[in-house]
Motif scaffolding. Structure first.
Motif, mmCIF file in Angstrom:
data_model
loop_
_atom_site.group_PDB
_atom_site.id
_atom_site.type_symbol
_atom_site.label_atom_id
_atom_site.label_comp_id
_atom_site.label_asym_id
_atom_site.label_seq_id
_atom_site.Cartn_x
_atom_site.Cartn_y
_atom_site.Cartn_z
ATOM 1 N N ARG A 218 9.163 -16.370 -23.927
ATOM 2 C CA ARG A 218 8.146 -16.860 -24.873
ATOM 3 C C ARG A 218 8.170 -18.388 -24.961
ATOM 4 N NH1 ARG A 218 7.510 -12.228 -23.893
ATOM 5 N NH2 ARG A 218 7.012 -10.531 -25.377
ATOM 6 N N ALA A 219 8.461 -19.038 -23.843
ATOM 7 C CA ALA A 219 8.497 -20.499 -23.804
ATOM 8 C C ALA A 219 7.082 -21.060 -23.766
ATOM 9 C CB ALA A 219 9.287 -20.974 -22.578
ATOM 10 N N GLU A 220 6.915 -22.259 -24.286
ATOM 11 C CA GLU A 220 5.609 -22.921 -24.292
ATOM 12 C C GLU A 220 5.268 -23.499 -22.929
ATOM 13 O OE1 GLU A 220 3.324 -23.146 -26.718
ATOM 14 O OE2 GLU A 220 4.558 -21.824 -27.962
ATOM 15 N N HIS A 221 6.293 -23.872 -22.174
ATOM 16 C CA HIS A 221 6.085 -24.480 -20.860
ATOM 17 C C HIS A 221 7.109 -23.920 -19.870
ATOM 18 C CE1 HIS A 221 4.426 -27.489 -23.678
ATOM 19 N NE2 HIS A 221 3.556 -27.755 -22.713
ATOM 20 N N ILE A 222 6.799 -24.080 -18.592
ATOM 21 C CA ILE A 222 7.732 -23.726 -17.520
ATOM 22 C C ILE A 222 8.558 -24.969 -17.211
ATOM 23 C CG2 ILE A 222 7.977 -22.786 -15.193
ATOM 24 C CD1 ILE A 222 5.059 -21.797 -15.458
ATOM 25 N N THR A 223 9.868 -24.836 -17.187
ATOM 26 C CA THR A 223 10.751 -25.984 -16.968
ATOM 27 C C THR A 223 11.412 -25.909 -15.598
ATOM 28 O OG1 THR A 223 12.720 -24.895 -17.854
ATOM 29 C CG2 THR A 223 11.255 -25.995 -19.439
ATOM 30 N N MET A 224 12.126 -26.977 -15.258
ATOM 31 C CA MET A 224 12.835 -27.019 -13.991
ATOM 32 C C MET A 224 13.941 -25.974 -13.951
ATOM 33 S SD MET A 224 12.575 -28.587 -11.169
ATOM 34 C CE MET A 224 13.492 -28.342 -9.656
ATOM 35 N N GLU A 225 14.516 -25.670 -15.096
ATOM 36 C CA GLU A 225 15.560 -24.642 -15.136
ATOM 37 C C GLU A 225 14.990 -23.283 -14.758
ATOM 38 O OE1 GLU A 225 18.107 -22.686 -18.650
ATOM 39 O OE2 GLU A 225 18.668 -24.758 -18.201
ATOM 40 N N HIS A 226 13.747 -23.002 -15.188
ATOM 41 C CA HIS A 226 13.100 -21.759 -14.785
ATOM 42 C C HIS A 226 12.909 -21.712 -13.274
ATOM 43 C CE1 HIS A 226 11.415 -21.834 -19.081
ATOM 44 N NE2 HIS A 226 12.237 -20.793 -19.026
ATOM 45 N N VAL A 227 12.556 -22.855 -12.688
ATOM 46 C CA VAL A 227 12.362 -22.920 -11.238
ATOM 47 C C VAL A 227 13.672 -22.665 -10.504
ATOM 48 C CG1 VAL A 227 11.705 -24.401 -9.305
ATOM 49 C CG2 VAL A 227 10.406 -24.494 -11.425
ATOM 50 N N LEU A 228 14.757 -23.275 -10.977
ATOM 51 C CA LEU A 228 16.061 -23.087 -10.334
ATOM 52 C C LEU A 228 16.499 -21.629 -10.403
ATOM 53 C CD1 LEU A 228 17.979 -26.264 -11.565
ATOM 54 C CD2 LEU A 228 17.041 -25.842 -9.291
ATOM 55 N N LYS A 229 16.267 -21.001 -11.547
ATOM 56 C CA LYS A 229 16.617 -19.591 -11.681
ATOM 57 C C LYS A 229 15.790 -18.740 -10.716
ATOM 58 C CE LYS A 229 17.833 -19.957 -16.590
ATOM 59 N NZ LYS A 229 17.450 -19.565 -17.971
ATOM 60 N N ALA A 230 14.526 -19.102 -10.558
ATOM 61 C CA ALA A 230 13.659 -18.360 -9.637
ATOM 62 C C ALA A 230 14.117 -18.537 -8.190
ATOM 63 C CB ALA A 230 12.209 -18.825 -9.789
ATOM 64 N N CYS A 231 14.567 -19.749 -7.847
ATOM 65 C CA CYS A 231 15.103 -19.990 -6.503
ATOM 66 C C CYS A 231 16.345 -19.147 -6.259
ATOM 67 C CB CYS A 231 15.445 -21.471 -6.324
ATOM 68 S SG CYS A 231 14.029 -22.566 -6.194
ATOM 69 N N LEU A 232 17.209 -19.084 -7.240
ATOM 70 C CA LEU A 232 18.423 -18.271 -7.128
ATOM 71 C C LEU A 232 18.074 -16.816 -6.867
ATOM 72 C CD1 LEU A 232 20.625 -19.672 -10.026
ATOM 73 C CD2 LEU A 232 21.276 -19.587 -7.623
ATOM 74 N N ARG A 233 17.120 -16.305 -7.629
ATOM 75 C CA ARG A 233 16.772 -14.888 -7.537
ATOM 76 C C ARG A 233 16.043 -14.582 -6.231
ATOM 77 N NH1 ARG A 233 13.786 -14.849 -11.591
ATOM 78 N NH2 ARG A 233 15.459 -14.508 -13.088
ATOM 79 N N THR A 234 15.081 -15.424 -5.852
ATOM 80 C CA THR A 234 14.223 -15.137 -4.715
ATOM 81 C C THR A 234 14.873 -15.459 -3.379
ATOM 82 O OG1 THR A 234 12.282 -15.610 -6.086
ATOM 83 C CG2 THR A 234 11.951 -15.594 -3.702
ATOM 84 N N VAL A 235 15.525 -16.601 -3.299
ATOM 85 C CA VAL A 235 16.047 -17.075 -2.022
ATOM 86 C C VAL A 235 17.493 -16.661 -1.797
ATOM 87 C CG1 VAL A 235 16.485 -19.123 -0.607
ATOM 88 C CG2 VAL A 235 14.460 -19.026 -2.078
ATOM 89 N N PHE A 236 18.318 -16.811 -2.849
ATOM 90 C CA PHE A 236 19.754 -16.595 -2.676
ATOM 91 C C PHE A 236 20.249 -15.260 -3.239
ATOM 92 C CE2 PHE A 236 19.032 -21.184 -2.832
ATOM 93 C CZ PHE A 236 19.648 -21.574 -1.652
ATOM 94 N N GLU A 237 19.315 -14.473 -3.810
ATOM 95 C CA GLU A 237 19.650 -13.155 -4.352
ATOM 96 C C GLU A 237 20.776 -13.238 -5.385
ATOM 97 O OE1 GLU A 237 20.437 -10.559 -1.075
ATOM 98 O OE2 GLU A 237 18.320 -10.379 -0.567
ATOM 99 N N MET A 238 20.725 -14.278 -6.207
ATOM 100 C CA MET A 238 21.679 -14.461 -7.287
ATOM 101 C C MET A 238 20.903 -14.511 -8.599
ATOM 102 S SD MET A 238 24.709 -14.827 -5.784
ATOM 103 C CE MET A 238 25.784 -15.697 -6.923
#
Length: 434
Positions: A218-238
């Motif tokens: 329920r965040a107002e904006h997408i942050t860089m931390e959200h992007v890093l978490k997405a990279c972990l999940r999508t690319v590195f399967e973490m």
């Protein structure tokens, strides 16, 4: 050519595709010069790089009717479909035959390229010669296609579409960011560096995954931390889990606890890479993943560094994990087999392919004798040993920076390039030559 505006980045490739499309649409200018249009175009590359989008742009801008053929029927019926497609194209010439995912037409491989489907495509191309039928095809892997099918006269242009890098990746990331509500200060260049070499589809997925995480919070904006978490999940399967920092903070100085081993191992990788190649670490993470527990250190080759120096630094950085365990706790790192595999594999490549230590280990294209294999292994072991000592030297001469990185990693579990740069600025870094 408005259709090509949908292709983001790839400026030089787009220019070539626009030229091909123009030869199909404006024949009169080329006829005056006595030249013929190319008979075929094959776009190949890994899935998700935009081959179908590029092919659609060529088709749309050419103004010609298109007859598509994709493997969606049993083998015998599909051969008939191929023939029927070319016959319709010839009847409606000037036209285009679009062979989508041509490498999926048969169940062959590089050892069996003469499948009936490919022989049929080849004969159909020959039969339509002189009938103004342009053949456009896409493929992920050209190894399973016969060389005779790919030659000039059938496919006059063969273009590899690579995963976006550098400015192309930045443009594509910026395009995907436009439709999302990002917090100010999110730099497309930083995201592109993390995702360097990944497909356009991967870039789009990571940006969207970041938005999904923000929405769930329920965040107002997408942050860089959200992007890093997405990279972990999508690319590195973490998968990042925010809880558990207390456990890391409580145990990260205990040499026998997994938390400390992960923290100092990844801090060792990051520290060595940052000292040898400032700005090369895009992020560091320690935690859990899908059926595994461990960490990730993501690297990016900085400008101005030669490829050879970069390759050497990757070997030393790979050894930074086990070197950190020895330097910090005086214990061997029993979980570093993948790092050792990487170091030895890369060193063997340097010795045998690049011949950095002379030509005695060169064997590409030739069978290696047992003596050569043994000599190569001995030389690689000696070099890896030297690089390991270099990794320990980097850590020991930059102990404060190393400890600060480890403490920050234990506290946050996820450090971005911005976090690392901030820590780096607080401590004096002693350069070490490889």
């Amino acid at each position: 050519m408005k259709a090509f505006d949908r292709i983001i980045g790839y400026a030089s490739l787009k220019q070539e595709l626009m030229q091909i499309s123009d030869t199909l649409k404006n024949r009169e200018f080329y006829d005056k010069l006595g030249v013929s249009a190319p008979r075929g175009l094959l776009l190949y590359g890994e899935p998700g790089v935009g081959k179908s989008l590029m092919a659609s742009a060529v088709i749309e801008e050419s103004g010609r009717p298109v007859f598509r053929c994709r493997k969606d029927e049993p083998n015998g019926d599909f051969v008939k479909k191929i023939k029927a497609t070319f016959e319709k194209a010839a009847e409606n010439a000037p036209s285009i035959v679009f062979l989508d995912d041509m490498d999926k037409f048969a169940n062959g491989d590089e050892n069996h390229p003469d499948a009936e489907e490919y022989v049929t495509v080849q004969s159909c191309i020959d039969e339509t010669k002189g009938k103004e039928v342009f053949v456009l095809a896409t493929a992920n892997d050209t190894d399973c296609l016969p060389d005779s099918l790919q030659r000039a006269g059938r496919f006059d242009r063969t273009i590899e579409v690579e995963a976006p890098k550098g400015e192309d990746a930045i443009e594509i990331v910026a395009y995907y960011l436009k439709s999302k509500r990002f917090v100010e200060g999110v730099d497309p260049a930083v995201i592109a560096r993390i995702m360097n070499g990944h497909s356009c589809a991967d870039l789009e997925t990571v940006i969207n995954e970041a938005g999904l995480s923000a929405g769930y919070e329920r965040a107002e904006h997408i942050t860089m931390e959200h992007v890093l978490k997405a990279c972990l999940r999508t690319v590195f399967e973490m998968d990042f889990h925010g809880d558990g920092q207390e456990d890391f903070l409580r145990h990260y100085t205990d040499p026998h606890h997994m938390a400390s081993q992960m923290v100092y191992h990844e801090a060792g990788h990051a520290l060595v890479s940052e000292v040898l190649c400032p700005g090369s670490v895009t992020f560091v993470y320690v935690g859990s993943g899908r059926q595994k527990v461990g960490g990730v250190t993501s690297y990016f080759r900085t400008q101005g560094m030669s490829l050879l120096d970069w390759q050497k630094s990757r070997i030393v950085s790979a050894l930074g994990g086990p070197a950190a365990m020895e330097q910090k706790f005086g214990l061997p790192d029993i979980g570093c087999s993948s790092d050792l595999d990487h170091a030895f594999d890369k060193e063997r490549e340097l010795l045998s392919d690049t011949c950095i230590n002379g030509f005695s280990f060169y064997s590409r294209g030739y069978s290696e004798s047992e003596h050569l294999k043994a000599s190569l292994e001995q030389a690689a072991a000696a070099e890896v040993e030297r690089y390991y000592r270099k990794a320990k030297e980097v850590i020991s001469t930059n102990r404060e920076f190393f400890e600060k990185l480890a403490a920050a990693l234990a506290e946050k579990k996820l450090l971005s390039a911005v976090d690392i740069e901030k820590i780096r600025g607080e401590w004096r870094v002693v350069p070490v030559a490889v």
